[in-house]
Design an enzyme around this catalytic site. Structure first.
Site, PDB file in Angstrom:
ATOM      1  N   GLN A   1     -14.875  -5.839  15.892  1.00  0.00           N
ATOM      2  CA  GLN A   1     -14.885  -4.815  14.850  1.00  0.00           C
ATOM      3  C   GLN A   1     -13.494  -4.590  14.270  1.00  0.00           C
ATOM      4  O   GLN A   1     -13.345  -4.237  13.096  1.00  0.00           O
ATOM      5  CB  GLN A   1     -15.451  -3.516  15.404  1.00  0.00           C
ATOM      6  CG  GLN A   1     -16.908  -3.626  15.847  1.00  0.00           C
ATOM      7  CD  GLN A   1     -17.815  -4.189  14.764  1.00  0.00           C
ATOM      8  OE1 GLN A   1     -17.980  -3.610  13.699  1.00  0.00           O
ATOM      9  NE2 GLN A   1     -18.407  -5.343  15.032  1.00  0.00           N
TER      10      GLN A   1
ATOM     11  N   THR B   1     -15.337   0.596   9.532  1.00  0.00           N
ATOM     12  CA  THR B   1     -16.164   0.424  10.725  1.00  0.00           C
ATOM     13  C   THR B   1     -15.513   0.962  11.989  1.00  0.00           C
ATOM     14  O   THR B   1     -14.288   1.087  12.085  1.00  0.00           O
ATOM     15  CB  THR B   1     -16.511  -1.063  10.920  1.00  0.00           C
ATOM     16  OG1 THR B   1     -17.535  -1.178  11.911  1.00  0.00           O
ATOM     17  CG2 THR B   1     -15.295  -1.867  11.359  1.00  0.00           C
TER      18      THR B   1
ATOM     19  N   GLU C   1     -43.743  40.823  -0.959  1.00  0.00           N
ATOM     20  CA  GLU C   1     -42.530  40.207  -1.493  1.00  0.00           C
ATOM     21  C   GLU C   1     -42.170  40.714  -2.888  1.00  0.00           C
ATOM     22  O   GLU C   1     -41.173  40.265  -3.468  1.00  0.00           O
ATOM     23  CB  GLU C   1     -42.691  38.682  -1.508  1.00  0.00           C
ATOM     24  CG  GLU C   1     -42.774  38.083  -0.108  1.00  0.00           C
ATOM     25  CD  GLU C   1     -42.625  36.570  -0.088  1.00  0.00           C
ATOM     26  OE1 GLU C   1     -42.699  35.949  -1.170  1.00  0.00           O
ATOM     27  OE2 GLU C   1     -42.415  36.018   1.010  1.00  0.00           O
TER      28      GLU C   1
ATOM     29  N   ASP D   1     -25.066  -6.743  13.607  1.00  0.00           N
ATOM     30  CA  ASP D   1     -24.498  -7.032  12.299  1.00  0.00           C
ATOM     31  C   ASP D   1     -25.298  -8.101  11.560  1.00  0.00           C
ATOM     32  O   ASP D   1     -25.281  -8.146  10.326  1.00  0.00           O
ATOM     33  CB  ASP D   1     -23.043  -7.496  12.438  1.00  0.00           C
ATOM     34  CG  ASP D   1     -22.091  -6.355  12.751  1.00  0.00           C
ATOM     35  OD1 ASP D   1     -22.455  -5.191  12.488  1.00  0.00           O
ATOM     36  OD2 ASP D   1     -20.978  -6.631  13.241  1.00  0.00           O
TER      37      ASP D   1
ATOM     38  N   GLU E   1     -20.244   5.051  14.922  1.00  0.00           N
ATOM     39  CA  GLU E   1     -21.100   4.187  14.103  1.00  0.00           C
ATOM     40  C   GLU E   1     -21.861   3.218  15.011  1.00  0.00           C
ATOM     41  O   GLU E   1     -23.084   3.102  14.939  1.00  0.00           O
ATOM     42  CB  GLU E   1     -20.235   3.405  13.108  1.00  0.00           C
ATOM     43  CG  GLU E   1     -21.030   2.414  12.269  1.00  0.00           C
ATOM     44  CD  GLU E   1     -20.139   1.478  11.488  1.00  0.00           C
ATOM     45  OE1 GLU E   1     -20.632   0.858  10.533  1.00  0.00           O
ATOM     46  OE2 GLU E   1     -18.950   1.325  11.841  1.00  0.00           O
ATOM     47  N   HIS E   2     -21.112   2.490  15.832  1.00  0.00           N
ATOM     48  CA  HIS E   2     -21.701   1.574  16.810  1.00  0.00           C
ATOM     49  C   HIS E   2     -21.333   2.061  18.210  1.00  0.00           C
ATOM     50  O   HIS E   2     -20.152   2.269  18.490  1.00  0.00           O
ATOM     51  CB  HIS E   2     -21.148   0.155  16.657  1.00  0.00           C
ATOM     52  CG  HIS E   2     -21.252  -0.415  15.279  1.00  0.00           C
ATOM     53  ND1 HIS E   2     -20.178  -0.474  14.405  1.00  0.00           N
ATOM     54  CD2 HIS E   2     -22.301  -0.970  14.629  1.00  0.00           C
ATOM     55  CE1 HIS E   2     -20.564  -1.043  13.281  1.00  0.00           C
ATOM     56  NE2 HIS E   2     -21.848  -1.346  13.387  1.00  0.00           N
TER      57      HIS E   2
ATOM     58  N   HIS F   1     -47.843  36.334  -8.450  1.00  0.00           N
ATOM     59  CA  HIS F   1     -48.295  35.261  -7.566  1.00  0.00           C
ATOM     60  C   HIS F   1     -49.745  35.518  -7.139  1.00  0.00           C
ATOM     61  O   HIS F   1     -50.581  34.607  -7.144  1.00  0.00           O
ATOM     62  CB  HIS F   1     -47.399  35.177  -6.323  1.00  0.00           C
ATOM     63  CG  HIS F   1     -46.089  34.492  -6.560  1.00  0.00           C
ATOM     64  ND1 HIS F   1     -45.172  34.938  -7.462  1.00  0.00           N
ATOM     65  CD2 HIS F   1     -45.561  33.369  -5.992  1.00  0.00           C
ATOM     66  CE1 HIS F   1     -44.114  34.143  -7.451  1.00  0.00           C
ATOM     67  NE2 HIS F   1     -44.323  33.174  -6.570  1.00  0.00           N
TER      68      HIS F   1
ATOM     69  N   HIS G   1     -12.397  -6.369  10.947  1.00  0.00           N
ATOM     70  CA  HIS G   1     -12.886  -5.939   9.634  1.00  0.00           C
ATOM     71  C   HIS G   1     -11.770  -5.419   8.739  1.00  0.00           C
ATOM     72  O   HIS G   1     -11.719  -5.719   7.546  1.00  0.00           O
ATOM     73  CB  HIS G   1     -13.927  -4.827   9.800  1.00  0.00           C
ATOM     74  CG  HIS G   1     -15.314  -5.307  10.017  1.00  0.00           C
ATOM     75  ND1 HIS G   1     -16.093  -5.840   9.023  1.00  0.00           N
ATOM     76  CD2 HIS G   1     -16.073  -5.328  11.139  1.00  0.00           C
ATOM     77  CE1 HIS G   1     -17.280  -6.167   9.506  1.00  0.00           C
ATOM     78  NE2 HIS G   1     -17.290  -5.868  10.793  1.00  0.00           N
TER      79      HIS G   1
END
Length: 436
Positions: free
Chosen positions: A262, A240, A419, A365, A331-332, A424, A265
């Site tokens: 944080q 984190t 092409e 969270d 992340e945050h 096709h 963690h």
């Protein structure tokens, strides 16, 4: 926390990418370490998983697939206030995730010609919940509810075996699984769990999944990179990180508390403050020193805050702070300034953004209604957080009638000829050969 002073410097985005603090362990190092583990699970299945459980979790002889009764019965030991909080989290997340499911849309190109855009869920997902330094029932819910709201019919959950829970995953993980109605749960952790989801383990009834999601440490993130392509992944959600943009108006107590929240963690967690105020930087540093020693995981948090991945960064302006944040891709991201909305308008790259002094990351969270499974390590610059959309695939359903196809025969033949793919065009002309 160390201080990085960027004031008075003209820095390009490339410069900032090199200067932002990151953990010392690179993803490439982690990939090299987990690739043999993933390959071993693919080759030897259950035997490899048991060896890894003994080596990394210190558990032997346990049931790799958790009995359904053990999941259901776990709720008997769940404290009422915790069950109530988890139930509230489920309800709030369902409301937030429902907004991420697009409605089917039909585009009418002309009479007799439509394209229907629908969002189809994958068939089966593997959800991972960490279980090392802490239990994460909230992560179980973040993953499971998002998949359920998307309409995924098959959910499997994996979380590391715990020595003090008879080889079962952490009790709180089982509580969350029971409340979400998940009955396919495995006591498997780390890179081995990601490998098991991707390759399947027939001996324990684990079929391969279409998508693997869930947070974890850098080795879980590396394992996702290894299996990506064999199955889908949400993002490389590793250790984190939090970045806080703050000016002199911010409350140093709030900023310090959020940085520590944080840091607890993991020793490799990143806590970064970007500020225009030397005075705030000094107050926050003092608050961090005083508060961190009083928290339960003081040693772990102190290691994270002192690591190369954490820092206080001084900048000349909030515009520079926003540019730095976009280069970092946190992340945050918290914004605690006197002009929050002006700063927010300059932010393009972040997993989730928390605006104002009373919107801490810890709210996200748990009970904000947003999802906390987010991209880390700078991947927020190109990846998004987990949500119902993670489990959905856009599909286009094309319907044309005969007359409308006839009107497009000539331009289609022209394009096919240009092409060098005449068959096709012939596939269209064949439908009108009887007229000729």
């Amino acid at each position: 926390m160390r201080t990085i002073d960027l004031r008075g410097r003209e820095l390009t985005r490339g410069d900032l990418l090199k200067l932002v603090p990151r953990a010392a362990l690179s993803a490439d190092d982690a990939v090299a370490r987990v690739r043999p583990l993933v390959a071993d699970v693919a080759a030897r299945g259950e035997a490899a998983l048991r060896e890894q459980a003994e080596s990394f979790d210190g558990v032997t002889g346990h049931a790799l697939r958790v009995p359904v009764d053990a999941i259901r019965d776990s709720l008997a030991d769940c404290p009422p206030e915790v069950e109530q909080a988890l139930t509230e989290l489920i309800a709030r997340l369902r409301r937030g995730a429902a907004a991420q499911v697009p409605a089917e849309q039909v585009t009418r190109m002309s009479d007799g010609a439509t394209i229907t855009q629908r969002w189809q869920p994958v068939t089966r997902v593997g959800l991972y919940a960490p279980g090392g330094k802490a239990a994460y029932p909230s992560s179980v819910i973040m993953n499971a509810v998002s998949a359920q709201v998307a309409g995924v019919p098959g959910l499997a959950l994996a979380s590391p075996a715990q020595r003090d829970n008879a080889g079962l995953p952490h009790p709180a993980v089982l509580w969350a699984a029971a409340l979400c109605g998940i009955e396919e749960v495995y006591a498997i952790g780390g890179a081995g769990a990601i490998a098991a989801f991707a390759h399947g383990v027939p001996e324990i009834g684990l079929d391969p999944v279409d998508v693997v999601t869930g947070p974890g440490n850098v080795f879980v993130a590396a394992a996702k990179r290894v299996v990506s392509g064999l199955c889908g992944i949400d993002s490389e959600a590793g250790t984190t990180e939090i970045m806080i943009i703050a000016d002199a108006s911010a409350d140093a107590r709030f900023v310090a508390a959020d940085l520590i929240s944080q840091a607890e963690h993991d020793e490799a967690a990143a806590s970064v403050l970007v500020t225009t105020s030397v005075e705030l930087a000094e107050r926050v540093s003092a608050e961090v020193t005083g508060r961190v020693s009083r928290t339960r995981h003081a040693e772990r948090a102190q290691t994270a805050l002192a690591g190369p991945q954490s820092a206080v960064i001084l900048v000349d302006s909030l515009a520079v702070a926003a540019t730095l944040s976009n280069a970092y891709g946190p992340e945050h991201l918290e914004i605690q300034t006197a002009i929050d909305d002006e700063v927010l308008a300059q932010i393009t790259d972040a997993g989730a953004i928390f605006v104002g002094s009373y919107t801490p990351v810890s709210l996200g969270d748990y009970l904000a209604g947003s999802n906390h499974v987010l991209p880390t390590g700078g991947t927020a610059r190109f990846a998004s957080g987990l949500g119902a959309h993670t489990f959905l695939r856009p599909q286009q359903i094309v319907r044309y009638d005969r007359d409308t196809l006839k009107t497009l025969e000539a331009p289609l033949l022209a394009l096919a000829g240009a092409e060098g793919l005449p068959a096709h065009g012939e596939a269209v002309s064949a439908r009108f050969e009887s007229e000729a």
